[in-house]
Structure formats: C-alpha cells, structure tokens
Enzyme design. Structure first.
Site, PDB file in Angstrom:
ATOM      1  N   GLU A 273      -7.014   7.470  -0.546  1.00 15.54           N
ATOM      2  CA  GLU A 273      -6.547   7.130  -1.841  1.00 15.54           C
ATOM      3  C   GLU A 273      -7.751   7.518  -2.931  1.00 15.54           C
ATOM      4  OE1 GLU A 273      -5.508   3.379  -1.054  1.00 15.54           O
ATOM      5  OE2 GLU A 273      -3.744   4.093   0.556  1.00 15.54           O
TER       6      GLU A 273
ATOM      7  N   HIS B 200      -0.550   3.072  -4.031  1.00 13.22           N
ATOM      8  CA  HIS B 200      -0.837   1.376  -3.918  1.00 13.22           C
ATOM      9  C   HIS B 200      -0.713  -0.176  -4.950  1.00 13.22           C
ATOM     10  CE1 HIS B 200      -3.986  -0.739  -0.549  1.00 13.22           C
ATOM     11  NE2 HIS B 200      -3.384  -1.227  -0.787  1.00 13.22           N
TER      12      HIS B 200
HETATM   13  P1  NAD Z   1       0.119 -10.616   9.241  1.00 20.81           P
HETATM   14  O1  NAD Z   1      -1.506 -10.564   9.495  1.00 20.81           O
HETATM   15  O2  NAD Z   1       0.571 -11.499   8.744  1.00 20.81           O
HETATM   16  O3  NAD Z   1       1.027  -9.146  10.122  1.00 20.81           O
HETATM   17  C1  NAD Z   1       0.778  -8.591  10.618  1.00 20.81           C
HETATM   18  C2  NAD Z   1       1.333  -7.999  11.795  1.00 20.81           C
HETATM   19  O4  NAD Z   1       1.527  -6.703  12.949  1.00 20.81           O
HETATM   20  C3  NAD Z   1       1.246  -9.411  12.644  1.00 20.81           C
HETATM   21  O5  NAD Z   1       2.133 -10.764  13.117  1.00 20.81           O
HETATM   22  C4  NAD Z   1       0.749  -8.790  13.972  1.00 20.81           C
HETATM   23  O6  NAD Z   1       1.134  -9.793  15.356  1.00 20.81           O
HETATM   24  C5  NAD Z   1       1.021  -7.313  13.893  1.00 20.81           C
HETATM   25  N1  NAD Z   1       0.366  -6.734  14.546  1.00 20.81           N
HETATM   26  C6  NAD Z   1      -1.209  -6.309  15.133  1.00 20.81           C
HETATM   27  N2  NAD Z   1      -1.507  -5.366  15.695  1.00 20.81           N
HETATM   28  C7  NAD Z   1       0.385  -4.556  16.110  1.00 20.81           C
HETATM   29  C8  NAD Z   1       0.515  -3.869  17.124  1.00 20.81           C
HETATM   30  N3  NAD Z   1      -0.808  -2.680  17.416  1.00 20.81           N
HETATM   31  N4  NAD Z   1       1.246  -3.425  17.217  1.00 20.81           N
HETATM   32  C9  NAD Z   1       2.578  -4.179  16.671  1.00 20.81           C
HETATM   33  N5  NAD Z   1       2.239  -5.709  15.897  1.00 20.81           N
HETATM   34  C10 NAD Z   1       1.094  -6.252  15.362  1.00 20.81           C
HETATM   35  O7  NAD Z   1      -0.164 -10.054   7.859  1.00 20.81           O
HETATM   36  P2  NAD Z   1       0.779  -8.815   6.753  1.00 20.81           P
HETATM   37  O8  NAD Z   1       0.185 -10.144   5.583  1.00 20.81           O
HETATM   38  O9  NAD Z   1       1.369  -9.369   6.659  1.00 20.81           O
HETATM   39  O10 NAD Z   1       0.388  -7.517   5.667  1.00 20.81           O
HETATM   40  C11 NAD Z   1       0.045  -6.758   6.733  1.00 20.81           C
HETATM   41  C12 NAD Z   1      -0.266  -5.841   5.760  1.00 20.81           C
HETATM   42  O11 NAD Z   1       0.230  -5.035   4.994  1.00 20.81           O
HETATM   43  C13 NAD Z   1      -1.805  -5.835   6.312  1.00 20.81           C
HETATM   44  O12 NAD Z   1      -2.349  -5.534   6.889  1.00 20.81           O
HETATM   45  C14 NAD Z   1      -2.148  -4.848   4.606  1.00 20.81           C
HETATM   46  O13 NAD Z   1      -3.007  -3.535   5.367  1.00 20.81           O
HETATM   47  C15 NAD Z   1      -0.438  -4.308   4.523  1.00 20.81           C
HETATM   48  N6  NAD Z   1      -1.110  -5.111   2.525  1.00 20.81           N
HETATM   49  C16 NAD Z   1      -1.029  -4.131   1.917  1.00 20.81           C
HETATM   50  C17 NAD Z   1      -0.879  -4.572   0.793  1.00 20.81           C
HETATM   51  C18 NAD Z   1      -0.167  -2.897  -0.575  1.00 20.81           C
HETATM   52  O14 NAD Z   1      -0.924  -3.726  -1.936  1.00 20.81           O
HETATM   53  N7  NAD Z   1       0.254  -2.126  -0.381  1.00 20.81           N
HETATM   54  C19 NAD Z   1      -1.110  -5.288   0.233  1.00 20.81           C
HETATM   55  C20 NAD Z   1      -1.426  -6.759   0.873  1.00 20.81           C
HETATM   56  C21 NAD Z   1      -1.595  -5.593   2.405  1.00 20.81           C
END
Ligand code: NAD
Length: 306
Positions: free
Chosen positions: A262, A281
C-alpha cells in the site's frame, strides 16, 4: 505538572477538546517522520497516532517521560509494541470504534461487485450503456462465509443475515454459540466454508498463521460464481494467486480495501481487471468512526494519566 499529549495525526476536535478540558496540554503535529518524531517526543506523557506516523523503537528510546502510546483506531502495525512494553509504556487502541464502518464497507463492496455498480459507473462515464454485461446477482438467500468471526465479522453477519436474509457460515479459532443463535450461523472449517460460500468475507488479523491463508489451493476450492471480499489485511490473500483466479475465472469477482503493498502499485494487474472493485484502505474512514476512535483513546489517556 501539567500532563502533555502529542497528537501526531489528525484526530477529532472533540477528542482534543476533551483532553484540554481535563487540564492536558495538547500539541498537534502532522505525522512527522521518524527522525523528527524522535526529537519531538521528549517531555510528552502520551502520544496519539492513527495508522501514521510510525512509533518505532528509535522514537520510543528517545522518549523520556512517555507513559502511553494511543492508536486512534485498531491495527498496531505502526507501533513497536515490544519496545514500548519493555520500557513500561502502555499501548492502547480503540478496537470498537471502527467495527461498523468496516462492516458497512465490506457489505458495500459485496453489492458493488455482485451488482457490478463500479463497472457500470465506469462504462457510463466512457459513454457506454452496458445493460447486458451488467446483469448481476442478488445477495438474498445466498451463503455468506465469514473468515474470522470477531467484532467486524459478526457486524457483517448481522447486516447480511437481517438485511438480506443470507445464510451465514463462519470459521474461527473457536465457535461462538451465542452468535450462532443470533444469526442461525454454522461453524465450519475453512475448506468447507470456501466450498459452500457464495460470498467469502475476510475478517482475521494478519498473523503468521493467516498470512496467505487464501492461497491458490484455497481459491480453487471456491465456487466459480463466488465473490471474495477483503477488508482485513492485504497479506491474508496471496495477491498473485488472486489475480490468476480472477483472470482465469476460478471465482467471479473480488472487492478489496487492503493490499499486500500500500498504496497499490500503479502497475498492479488488479487495476486492469473489470471484475474487481478497489478502495484505498478506507474501511475505518467514516466520520463516525474517526470521532469515536479519538474520543475512545482520549478517555483511556485521561484514565491512565490521572
Ligand atoms: P477481532 O479480534 O474482533 O476479530 C478477529 C477474529 O479472527 C477473532 O475472532 C479471532 O479468533 C479470529 N482469528 C484469528 N486468527 C484466526 C485464524 N488463524 N483462523 C480463524 N480465525 C482467526 O478483530 P476485528 O475488530 O473484527 O478486526 C478484524 C481485522 O480487520 C483486524 O485485525 C484488521 O486487520 C482489520 N481491519 C481493517 C480495517 C480497514 O480499514 N480495512 C479497519 C480495522 C480493522
């Protein structure tokens, strides 16, 4: 002594006002590079950043009275958390603040790909009226596969289950019975999910385990009519394999907000593909999320420094 907060990236005015109203001295700067930040950081008890600037080991080592590093958002990729912890500096973020914003963008991407909205818009602007090529698919009754059933994954499930009547299957490290009841969702392994889902939406964090989780073999398991949505982190998907899948029709389309590199390189083949919708993003970039993220970390700083 007046506690001092360095706001190193633009956050909501209400967060700045909140800190000031509690007697904090606030200095605002605009995402300084490492060198400059290392010089600036002295004398500050807290720093607030967004996805920029980077708070590196060098910056942390240069700090003298720093007690809190706050990320007004979720990902901590730009902060050397290990170096901070070693120095006894707390790292806080605002994980709840961006959930709805990212979930709504994921759903927006689903619609944009399924109903060829971006494609139609592009064609109209170039003077073409593409009624036949723009026949799309409805979400109603389709199977949604959520990979990573955390905050954002569940928010997407909530919108799609209640709003479109989609069937929800999900995969996570653990099954969540309460959520299963709420969305009538089914906990399955990744391979089963990829085989069954019409829309696959990725919501796992980037870890050693999830890097290239969606690789060539797994893309080949998906239905030819399926759509992949990625609003998590770019490297969860093997980009080269995805490009191949989109070119050769192993899947029907993709909606992407995040990339392995990015900003997306100007010569990326993704830019040439008609069946992809791309956003830069912007998952967390809603007025409401930014407001909430600023307030959430300001409150945490007040708690920790009072
Ligand atoms: P969260 O921690 O609430 O949820 C993540 C889930 O993934 C958890 O339930 C966890 O158990 C699961 N997980 C982790 N490793 C795993 C694996 N190997 N296999 C299966 N499941 C697995 O996080 P969230 O708040 O829901 O955010 C999710 C992701 O979104 C963040 O980590 C971030 O990378 C991304 N995000 C992107 C933006 C964007 O601007 N596009 C903004 C915020 C977050």
């Amino acid at each position: 002594m007046t506690p001092r907060v360095l706001v190193a990236s633009r956050i909501s005015r209400s967060a700045v006002e909140l800190l000031k109203s509690r007697g904090f001295e606030v200095v605002e700067v605009n995402e300084p590079p490492e060198e400059e930040l290392a010089n600036l950081i002295k004398g500050f008890h807290a720093i607030i950043v967004r996805s920029k600037p980077r708070v590196t080991r060098r910056v942390i080592e240069a700090a003298d009275v720093l007690r809190v590093i706050a990320r007004a958002g979720v990902g901590l990729d730009n902060i050397d958390v290990e170096a901070a912890e070693k120095k006894g500096i707390k790292v806080v973020n605002a994980p709840e603040s961006v959930t709805q914003a990212v979930a709504e963008l994921a759903v927006g991407l689903m619609l944009a790909v399924a109903r060829k909205i971006a494609f139609s818009d592009r064609k109209m602007r170039s003077g073409e009226w593409v009624k036949h090529e723009a026949v799309g698919l409805e979400l109603k009754g389709k199977t949604l596969g959520i990979v990573g059933f955390g905050r954002i994954g569940k928010a997407v499930a909530r919108i799609c289950y209640h709003g479109f009547g989609m069937k929800v299957v999900y995969t996570d490290q653990r099954c969540d019975q309460e959520a299963e009841r709420e969305f009538n969702a089914e906990c399955v392994d990744l391979e089963t999910l990829l085989r069954r889902a019409d829309i696959v939406s990725l919501h796992v964090p980037l870890t050693l385990e999830t890097k290239h989780m969606i690789n060539e073999d797994r893309l080949r398991l998906m239905k030819k009519t399926a759509i992949l949505i990625n609003t998590s982190r770019g490297a969860v998907v093997d980009t080269n394999a995805l490009i191949k899948a989109l070119r050769e029709g192993w899947i029907a389309g993709a909606g992407l907000d995040v990339y392995e590199e990015e900003p997306l390189p100007k010569d990326s083949p993704l830019l040439e593909l008609e069946n992809v919708v791309l956003t830069p993003h912007i998952g967390a970039s809603s007025v409401e999320a930014q407001e909430q993220a600023g307030l959430e970390v300001a409150q945490k700083i007040i708690e920790l420094l009072k």
